[in-house]
Design an enzyme around this catalytic site. Sequence first.
Site, PDB file in Angstrom:
ATOM      1  N   MET A   9      44.123  61.044 109.066  1.00  0.00           N
ATOM      2  CA  MET A   9      42.887  61.583 109.570  1.00  0.00           C
ATOM      3  C   MET A   9      41.761  61.226 108.593  1.00  0.00           C
ATOM      4  SD  MET A   9      41.864  65.527 110.456  1.00  0.00           S
ATOM      5  CE  MET A   9      43.472  65.813 111.116  1.00  0.00           C
ATOM      6  N   PRO A  10      41.163  60.048 108.753  1.00  0.00           N
ATOM      7  CA  PRO A  10      40.107  59.616 107.841  1.00  0.00           C
ATOM      8  C   PRO A  10      38.853  60.484 107.957  1.00  0.00           C
ATOM      9  CG  PRO A  10      40.961  57.756 109.083  1.00  0.00           C
ATOM     10  CD  PRO A  10      41.519  59.003 109.697  1.00  0.00           C
ATOM     11  N   TYR A  11      38.208  60.652 106.823  1.00  0.00           N
ATOM     12  CA  TYR A  11      36.934  61.372 106.734  1.00  0.00           C
ATOM     13  C   TYR A  11      35.973  60.470 105.978  1.00  0.00           C
ATOM     14  CZ  TYR A  11      33.543  64.728 104.896  1.00  0.00           C
ATOM     15  OH  TYR A  11      32.387  65.372 104.542  1.00  0.00           O
TER      16      TYR A  11
END
Length: 79
Positions: free
Chosen positions: A1-3
Amino acid sequence: MPYVNIRITKEGATAAQKLELIEGATDLLQRVLNKNPATTFVIIDEVEMDSWGVNRENVVTMRAREAAARAAAKLGDKS
């Protein structure tokens, strides 16, 4: 889950420009790291120019100095 957190100076970036940044960051993560766009979060923070510093001065001061230098150079070119 990239931010992804993008910080820019608050100078009137349009909603379309911000969307382009969001799309571009999302596409880059999908292309390079095979990350799912549905779980990629991109946040854009706009920072007041007097709260953003570069080389010991804030952006307001830096831009004013650069504008004065450009104006002086133009005056020099007319001589």
